[in-house]
Design an enzyme around this catalytic site. Structure first.
Site, PDB file in Angstrom:
ATOM      1  N   LYS A  89      54.210  32.023  42.734  1.00  0.00           N
ATOM      2  CA  LYS A  89      54.317  32.602  44.074  1.00  0.00           C
ATOM      3  C   LYS A  89      52.955  32.596  44.757  1.00  0.00           C
ATOM      4  CE  LYS A  89      53.859  36.621  45.897  1.00  0.00           C
ATOM      5  NZ  LYS A  89      53.309  36.388  47.249  1.00  0.00           N
ATOM      6  N   GLU A 133      43.301  38.574  36.501  1.00  0.00           N
ATOM      7  CA  GLU A 133      41.971  38.313  37.057  1.00  0.00           C
ATOM      8  C   GLU A 133      41.905  39.118  38.340  1.00  0.00           C
ATOM      9  OE1 GLU A 133      39.275  37.558  39.058  1.00  0.00           O
ATOM     10  OE2 GLU A 133      39.812  35.489  39.443  1.00  0.00           O
ATOM     11  N   GLU A 181      35.474  47.235  46.488  1.00  0.00           N
ATOM     12  CA  GLU A 181      35.451  45.830  46.844  1.00  0.00           C
ATOM     13  C   GLU A 181      35.824  45.691  48.319  1.00  0.00           C
ATOM     14  OE1 GLU A 181      38.454  43.340  44.931  1.00  0.00           O
ATOM     15  OE2 GLU A 181      36.910  41.816  44.674  1.00  0.00           O
TER      16      GLU A 181
END
Lengths: 482, 288
Positions: free
Chosen positions: A184, A258, A389
């Protein structure tokens, strides 16, 4: 201050791509209509709607997984490993042949500069297929034990920052090890994955070996939670990664993640300043800072802080922000309105919490999603812009006095994906690299990638590696180590 | 006939190199396989588990920073000291697990030999699992294995010594520090192992042994933000999924339990070392 030397526009032609008015899903070797609600994908540099794409429903995902299972059982699984490798070599070559088309399409759909899609994303994607092609019939020699075997059907969910490269990172090792995949792509960047489906057709890849199901979070969830998926591989935010780890808990599914990062880029006072400044710029402004391993925390030794910042600002002043298809562009568009809002929010927090914002004078296009390269100085480790982040072109600058302090500050993060070290002293590089709790350490360089080089994080940046011999283990069973 | 009255041992926890009672003051009765009283073991609490994590984190720098050769010698020393207590371990395993004398002896032998096996691994992991990567550019690029950090281990419930050593030694060989919840019903060999560890040059805090109930302690360790990985081998029946979910909140590395307790006499390979190793990749330009 305007330079007497101006750049003339140098636009890459978009005529090389042919975008259809609408796209279906790629299941069992064919494009089919999805049963979910279709969605639009836009060019983030102009907000122009590029095309309409099917959203895969749970039923569509089910069909895709069934096709992948059939292919695993009947064609791809039993195939001679050397032949699997040859298909992957074919794909690598086809990608190289159509590289410019992929690069332009990537820049249109993602907003990244053509210089990067042309010189980094697409060549590296092809290199990943070429590298893994060679592994297909050499797994017995990988040092992983006498009888490595594929897991079965891999469900893979990838992000929007490097759409085609992340596809390659996922699909190439899965196929080389004998698995079949349901992939996806990200909701905002589905187009190069759909073009890759054409590559699969041109390569005569057996139907069902690669299935591409576009859509948003619900589609991804259906892939991850499908009962007949043996392997889940995800690249994306730590928050979503955690929910995926929860979803596969208690199942037999193997998982690699990840996730996010907040990399420290450490500059010692003996570093070659000009090279370090180039590395800082490359570390945070590459791909608009939409990079999980971006060097978003600059840790600069206190006695050279002013010199480095002055030099950095001078350099940032020369960066060209604008049309992603212009070959001189350094910084392209932010990928989506949503991401732009997130960058703005965190940057505003940076100022509110007491850091100093600096941005160069630069003209931004009237339409599209843009954010200028930004440097925050006087950042404290407690500030949100030092901990979270941002995933944008925003650099937070902190200082240190001693190597121990640099390491302590670098490791003071829930993340541990990457880090940078700048110093002329070799023994210091090796010592600091040893002490940093991060999966990838770049010394006197930054943001380098290669299919032979394992990539992945410590701590909440995820687990498992992609690339190299290590990357194979996530797709195999019966190996002596995982 | 010897009419000397034996000096019994108080079985306590092993935390940070010392043998404290549970801060909670709780104990529970441990019996042999026929139900006869053996001892009152300390029943570790949530606070004890947290103290153990602090100790393990504190010891991580020293243990992981040792040379692999040195770490290997320390683990070999554990085998040496265990050998000296062979009879005691046999008696405890025989009583706790209800094994025949010869089977208990075989389990103790295998447990000692397992330390030897892992002691020899410490300075080979880098060569076997690491290497240099031939990247397409002027860079030297290498990958090395490094320990994950603090690992919580729910030790097997059945095999109280061999099983325990089989899950603990690989965690240590990789350079991690450990917080172990022992077999609930059969905790005594673990406490004796703690006495071995305390006298084998294993630095205090590297191994912390909590006797008690994995059902009670497991969730606190699974969600603890300073625990980097968790081995669920000894998780109470039906609780592994819940613990794995808790562990997801901090992206812990998780070893899932098998449906039934493994046969600990088989060759373990690297399967229990690699789950708690990270791979670090370092790049440096090549140039003059």
């Amino acid at each position: 201050m305007s330079s007497p030397f101006q750049y003339a526009p140098a636009p890459e032609s978009r005529s090389i791509v042919d975008i259809a008015p609408s796209y279906g899903l790629f299941i069992d070797g064919e494009f089919v209509d999805g049963t979910g609600e279709a969605f639009k994908t836009v060019n983030p540099a102009t907000e122009e709607v590029l095309t309409e794409v099917s959203a895969g429903s749970a039923a569509d995902v089910d069909r895709a997984v069934a096709a992948a299972r059939r292919a695993f059982t009947r064609t791809w699984g039993p195939m001679r490993p050397a032949d699997r490798g040859k298909y992957l070599f074919r794909i690598a070559r086809l990608l190289q042949e159509r590289a410019r088309e992929f690069a332009v399409l990537e820049s249109l759909d993602n907003g990244k500069p053509i210089r990067e899609s042309r010189d980094v994303d697409i060549p590296l994607a092809a290199a990943h297929f070429f590298y893994h092609a060679g592994w297909a019939d050499k797994l017995d020699f990988a040092g992983l034990g006498p009888n490595p075997r594929p897991l079965g059907v891999a469900g893979q969910v990838i992000p929007w920052n490097f759409p085609m490269l992340m596809l390659a990172w996922k699909v190439a090792p899965a196929l080389a090890t004998g698995n079949t995949v349901v992939l996806k792509p990200a909701e905002t960047t589905p187009l190069t994955a759909l073009l890759f489906a054409e590559i699969c057709q041109q390569a005569d890849l057996p139907p069902g070996v690669v299935n591409i199901v576009t859509g948003a979070g619900d589609t991804g969830r259906a892939v991850v939670e499908h009962g007949d998926v043996d392997k889940v591989a995800f690249t994306g935010s730590t928050e979503v990664g955690k929910s995926i780890a929860r979803a596969v808990a208690g199942t037999r599914k193997s998982l690699t993640l990840e996730l996010g990062g907040k990399a420290a880029n450490i500059v010692f006072d003996d570093a070659p300043i000009d090279q370090a400044v180039e590395g800082i710029v490359q570390g945070i402004f590459f791909n608009q800072g939409h990079v999980c391993c971006a060097g978003s925390r600059l840790l600069v030794q206190e006695n050279i802080h002013d010199e480095v910042i002055a030099s950095l600002q001078r350099r940032i002043g020369t960066l060209r922000v604008g049309d992603p298809l212009d070959k001189n562009t350094d910084i392209g568009a932010i990928n989506s309105a949503e991401q732009l809002a997130r960058i703005r929010e965190l940057s505003d927090y940076g100022e509110a919490e007491g850091a100093n914002r600096w941005q160069p004078a630069c003209d931004l296009p009237d339409r599209g999603y843009w954010f200028p390269p930004t440097v925050f100085t006087d950042v404290s480790p407690a500030h949100r812009i030092a901990r979270e982040e941002v995933f944008g072109p925003v650099l937070s600058v902190l200082t240190f006095r001693t190597p121990d302090e640099a390491v302590a500050k670098a490791n003071n993060s829930t993340y541990g994906l990457s880090a940078g070290i700048w110093t002329e002293k070799g023994s210091r590089i090796l010592k600091i690299a040893d002490q940093l709790r991060a999966g990838v350490v770049w010394a006197n360089t930054f943001n380098k990638f290669d299919p032979t080089s394992p990539f992945g994080g410590y701590k909440q940046s995820g687990y498992g590696r992609e690339g190299g011999r290590h990357g194979l283990t996530g797709y195999l069973k019966g190996v002596t180590h995982s | 006939m010897n009419d000397r009255l034996a000096v019994r041992k108080t079985y306590k926890l092993y935390v940070n190199g010392a043998f404290p009672r549970s801060e909670s003051g709780r104990t529970y009765e441990v019996t042999d396989s026929r139900g006869h009283f053996l001892a009152n073991a300390a029943r570790a609490s949530r606070k004890d588990a947290r103290d153990a994590v602090v100790a393990a984190r504190g010891a991580f720098g020293k243990w992981s920073g040792m040379t692999a050769y040195n770490r290997g010698q320390v683990l070999y020393r554990v085998a040496e000291v265990m050998e000296g207590r062979h009879t005691q371990f046999c008696a405890e395993v025989e009583a706790g697990e209800g094994l025949s004398g010869s089977k208990a002896r075989a389990a103790v032998d295998a447990a000692i030999d397992r330390w030897v096996w892992y002691a020899g691994w410490t300075d080979k992991l880098g060569a076997v699992l690491g290497g240099s990567n031939p990247v397409a550019g002027p860079y030297f690029d290498f990958s090395i294995p490094e320990p994950t950090g603090v690992v919580a281990v729910l030790a097997p419930q059945q095999s109280s010594l061999l099983g325990l050593v089989s899950v603990l030694a690989p965690v240590l060989a990789a350079g991690n520090t450990a917080v172990v919840v022992t077999s609930k019903q059969r905790p005594l060999p673990a406490v004796t192992l703690g006495e071995v560890l305390a006298t084998s040059d294993v630095p205090g805090g590297v191994v912390n042994l909590l006797t008690g109930d994995a059902e009670e302690l497991g969730p606190w360790l699974a969600e603890h933000a300073d625990v980097d990985g968790i081995d669920l081998t000894g998780a109470p029946a039906g609780r592994a999924m819940e613990l794995e979910r808790e562990a997801a909140g901090t992206v812990k590395r998780v070893v899932r339990p098998s449906a039934t307790e493994p046969d600990w006499s088989t060759d373990p390979g690297l399967s229990r070392i690699t789950p708690f190793l990270e791979t670090k990749t370092v790049w440096h330009p090549i140039g003059v």
